[in-house]
Design a protein around this motif. Sequence first.
Motif, PDB file in Angstrom:
ATOM      1  N   VAL A   1       0.846  -1.196   0.000  1.00  9.54           N
ATOM      2  CA  VAL A   1       0.000   0.000   0.000  1.00  9.54           C
ATOM      3  C   VAL A   1       0.878   1.241   0.000  1.00  9.54           C
ATOM      4  O   VAL A   1       1.836   1.351   0.783  1.00  9.54           O
ATOM      5  CB  VAL A   1      -0.927   0.042   1.234  1.00  9.54           C
ATOM      6  CG1 VAL A   1      -1.643   1.387   1.329  1.00  9.54           C
ATOM      7  CG2 VAL A   1      -1.948  -1.086   1.176  1.00  9.54           C
ATOM      8  N   VAL A   2       0.563   2.161  -0.892  1.00  8.52           N
ATOM      9  CA  VAL A   2       1.158   3.496  -0.868  1.00  8.52           C
ATOM     10  C   VAL A   2       0.043   4.464  -0.504  1.00  8.52           C
ATOM     11  O   VAL A   2      -0.909   4.648  -1.264  1.00  8.52           O
ATOM     12  CB  VAL A   2       1.776   3.891  -2.225  1.00  8.52           C
ATOM     13  CG1 VAL A   2       2.403   5.277  -2.128  1.00  8.52           C
ATOM     14  CG2 VAL A   2       2.801   2.869  -2.667  1.00  8.52           C
ATOM     15  N   LEU A   3       0.158   5.063   0.675  1.00  6.40           N
ATOM     16  CA  LEU A   3      -0.897   5.953   1.172  1.00  6.40           C
ATOM     17  C   LEU A   3      -0.547   7.396   0.809  1.00  6.40           C
ATOM     18  O   LEU A   3       0.050   8.135   1.571  1.00  6.40           O
ATOM     19  CB  LEU A   3      -1.053   5.779   2.683  1.00  6.40           C
ATOM     20  CG  LEU A   3      -2.141   6.602   3.398  1.00  6.40           C
ATOM     21  CD1 LEU A   3      -3.434   6.641   2.615  1.00  6.40           C
ATOM     22  CD2 LEU A   3      -2.361   6.067   4.795  1.00  6.40           C
ATOM     23  N   ALA A   4      -0.961   7.775  -0.413  1.00  9.49           N
ATOM     24  CA  ALA A   4      -0.717   9.128  -0.910  1.00  9.49           C
ATOM     25  C   ALA A   4      -1.968   9.986  -0.866  1.00  9.49           C
ATOM     26  O   ALA A   4      -1.931  11.163  -1.237  1.00  9.49           O
ATOM     27  CB  ALA A   4      -0.182   9.063  -2.345  1.00  9.49           C
ATOM     28  N   ALA A   5      -3.081   9.418  -0.423  1.00 10.26           N
ATOM     29  CA  ALA A   5      -4.338  10.167  -0.350  1.00 10.26           C
ATOM     30  C   ALA A   5      -4.321  11.104   0.848  1.00 10.26           C
ATOM     31  O   ALA A   5      -3.947  10.711   1.955  1.00 10.26           O
ATOM     32  CB  ALA A   5      -5.509   9.198  -0.226  1.00 10.26           C
ATOM     33  N   ALA A   6      -4.708  12.340   0.611  1.00 11.41           N
ATOM     34  CA  ALA A   6      -4.741  13.335   1.690  1.00 11.41           C
ATOM     35  C   ALA A   6      -5.468  14.579   1.197  1.00 11.41           C
ATOM     36  O   ALA A   6      -5.554  14.831  -0.007  1.00 11.41           O
ATOM     37  CB  ALA A   6      -3.334  13.713   2.133  1.00 11.41           C
ATOM     38  N   LYS A   7      -5.978  15.339   2.144  1.00 12.49           N
ATOM     39  CA  LYS A   7      -6.474  16.671   1.823  1.00 12.49           C
ATOM     40  C   LYS A   7      -5.297  17.616   1.971  1.00 12.49           C
ATOM     41  O   LYS A   7      -4.707  17.723   3.057  1.00 12.49           O
ATOM     42  CB  LYS A   7      -7.606  17.092   2.756  1.00 12.49           C
ATOM     43  CG  LYS A   7      -8.152  18.498   2.437  1.00 12.49           C
ATOM     44  CD  LYS A   7      -9.357  18.844   3.289  1.00 12.49           C
ATOM     45  CE  LYS A   7      -9.851  20.253   2.965  1.00 12.49           C
ATOM     46  NZ  LYS A   7     -10.259  20.419   1.553  1.00 12.49           N
ATOM     47  N   VAL A   8      -4.924  18.283   0.880  1.00 17.87           N
ATOM     48  CA  VAL A   8      -3.743  19.140   0.899  1.00 17.87           C
ATOM     49  C   VAL A   8      -4.078  20.522   0.348  1.00 17.87           C
ATOM     50  O   VAL A   8      -5.088  20.705  -0.332  1.00 17.87           O
ATOM     51  CB  VAL A   8      -2.585  18.530   0.078  1.00 17.87           C
ATOM     52  CG1 VAL A   8      -2.169  17.185   0.653  1.00 17.87           C
ATOM     53  CG2 VAL A   8      -3.005  18.365  -1.392  1.00 17.87           C
ATOM     54  N   GLY A   9      -3.218  21.496   0.631  1.00 18.60           N
ATOM     55  CA  GLY A   9      -3.420  22.851   0.133  1.00 18.60           C
ATOM     56  C   GLY A   9      -2.363  23.790   0.657  1.00 18.60           C
ATOM     57  O   GLY A   9      -1.527  23.413   1.489  1.00 18.60           O
ATOM     58  N   GLY A  10      -2.382  25.008   0.181  1.00 22.39           N
ATOM     59  CA  GLY A  10      -1.416  26.020   0.586  1.00 22.39           C
ATOM     60  C   GLY A  10      -1.878  26.779   1.825  1.00 22.39           C
ATOM     61  O   GLY A  10      -2.782  26.352   2.546  1.00 22.39           O
ATOM     62  N   ILE A  11      -1.262  27.940   2.053  1.00 23.26           N
ATOM     63  CA  ILE A  11      -1.533  28.732   3.250  1.00 23.26           C
ATOM     64  C   ILE A  11      -2.999  29.158   3.314  1.00 23.26           C
ATOM     65  O   ILE A  11      -3.635  29.074   4.368  1.00 23.26           O
ATOM     66  CB  ILE A  11      -0.611  29.969   3.305  1.00 23.26           C
ATOM     67  CG1 ILE A  11       0.840  29.544   3.555  1.00 23.26           C
ATOM     68  CG2 ILE A  11      -1.057  30.935   4.398  1.00 23.26           C
ATOM     69  CD1 ILE A  11       1.832  30.700   3.544  1.00 23.26           C
ATOM     70  N   TYR A  12      -3.559  29.603   2.183  1.00 21.66           N
ATOM     71  CA  TYR A  12      -4.953  30.052   2.162  1.00 21.66           C
ATOM     72  C   TYR A  12      -5.889  28.925   2.600  1.00 21.66           C
ATOM     73  O   TYR A  12      -6.738  29.099   3.485  1.00 21.66           O
ATOM     74  CB  TYR A  12      -5.343  30.547   0.771  1.00 21.66           C
ATOM     75  CG  TYR A  12      -6.786  31.008   0.663  1.00 21.66           C
ATOM     76  CD1 TYR A  12      -7.109  32.353   0.853  1.00 21.66           C
ATOM     77  CD2 TYR A  12      -7.815  30.110   0.397  1.00 21.66           C
ATOM     78  CE1 TYR A  12      -8.439  32.780   0.767  1.00 21.66           C
ATOM     79  CE2 TYR A  12      -9.137  30.530   0.320  1.00 21.66           C
ATOM     80  CZ  TYR A  12      -9.438  31.862   0.499  1.00 21.66           C
ATOM     81  OH  TYR A  12     -10.746  32.271   0.424  1.00 21.66           O
ATOM     82  N   ALA A  13      -5.742  27.754   1.975  1.00 21.41           N
ATOM     83  CA  ALA A  13      -6.638  26.635   2.284  1.00 21.41           C
ATOM     84  C   ALA A  13      -6.470  26.178   3.726  1.00 21.41           C
ATOM     85  O   ALA A  13      -7.453  25.909   4.427  1.00 21.41           O
ATOM     86  CB  ALA A  13      -6.359  25.475   1.326  1.00 21.41           C
ATOM     87  N   ASN A  14      -5.223  26.094   4.197  1.00 20.24           N
ATOM     88  CA  ASN A  14      -4.984  25.645   5.566  1.00 20.24           C
ATOM     89  C   ASN A  14      -5.579  26.602   6.597  1.00 20.24           C
ATOM     90  O   ASN A  14      -6.086  26.172   7.642  1.00 20.24           O
ATOM     91  CB  ASN A  14      -3.483  25.499   5.810  1.00 20.24           C
ATOM     92  CG  ASN A  14      -2.942  24.148   5.386  1.00 20.24           C
ATOM     93  OD1 ASN A  14      -2.979  23.193   6.143  1.00 20.24           O
ATOM     94  ND2 ASN A  14      -2.466  24.062   4.152  1.00 20.24           N
ATOM     95  N   SER A  15      -5.518  27.885   6.315  1.00 18.72           N
ATOM     96  CA  SER A  15      -6.013  28.870   7.279  1.00 18.72           C
ATOM     97  C   SER A  15      -7.534  28.974   7.267  1.00 18.72           C
ATOM     98  O   SER A  15      -8.140  29.346   8.277  1.00 18.72           O
ATOM     99  CB  SER A  15      -5.388  30.246   7.001  1.00 18.72           C
ATOM    100  OG  SER A  15      -5.739  30.710   5.702  1.00 18.72           O
TER     101      SER A  15
END
Length: 333
Positions: free
Chosen positions: A60-74
């Motif tokens: 298994v390669v677990l590459a699934a994630a919710k990701v984003g830059g500074i705007y999305a994280n904040s």
Amino acid sequence: MKKNARIYVAGHTGLVGSAIVRALKKLSYQTILTRSHQELELTDQVAVAQFFESHKPEYVVLAAAKVGGIYANSHYPADFIAQNLNIQSNVIHQAKIHGVKRLLFLGSSCIYPRECSQPIKEEYLLSGSLEPTNRPYALAKIAGIEMCWAYNRQYGTQYLAAMPTNLYGPGDNYDLKSSHVIPALIRKMHEAKIANKEEVEIWGTGTPRREFLYSDDLAEACIFLLNLDESKYSALVSSETQAPLVNVGCGEDITIAELANVIASVVGFEGKINYNTAMPDGTPRKLLCVEKMQMLGWQRKTNLVDGLKIAYQEYMQYKQEKKTDCNILNEIS
């Protein structure tokens, strides 16, 4: 891994996952298991359990994630911590239940403290405070590393966490509200060039230093790690005192201002670059120590300029495909 091994790549439509699938196909692996978000909701515990029961992946390669830059994280901190915790908990636990031989968990260099000695060694994990702008995401990824380590110690599993530096390449996210710095700058520079704008605005001061790795190089590194011989792999995952963690990067960094100038040159934007110093910079510097990967026998192949040229061509193709899709929709309507 044998060429007919059942390899599940979680998150295969994303930047990292799609690169890993390309690399596996290039190496003639025959049984690559993939499911889109619509086909398998990884935050759904029951659905993930049913998938593992039905398909019994060996790797298994677990590459699934919710990701984003500074705007999305904040703006979406709850989404970043909740969704990532659910995804990785479900996949890691089902991997254990169904006897997965090796699991590779993909994290991010943001797991390390904001004020950290450079270059950043794996053992610096949890040695200081995190960068506030992406703390929820970082904490979720730290929990994933800890989960891999805990399962290895308690159940004898073979789970390894790979921490890549900042990534870019084919399949990147060009949404200015959720993208990372390279795709955002490529889009901004391109649109400014097409509109004959005299200037482009960039968040922050331009002084933070960042390291960047082409996504296909990371994919190669992931397959390299999964194929390590038993003694080398066991040394990475079996320690009682050190998390099963390895950095993946190139060992070089540049300032955001330098990066902006390189992208402007690649795109052909000749206007002025303005820095909005009222906006956050994020972590001052993030340069990974990659001695562990180098000692194992791996290093990156694609330099930044060559990688950016490929990324820009891919963006142009992406733009053309989006335009074609819009034309088709207009004709249908």
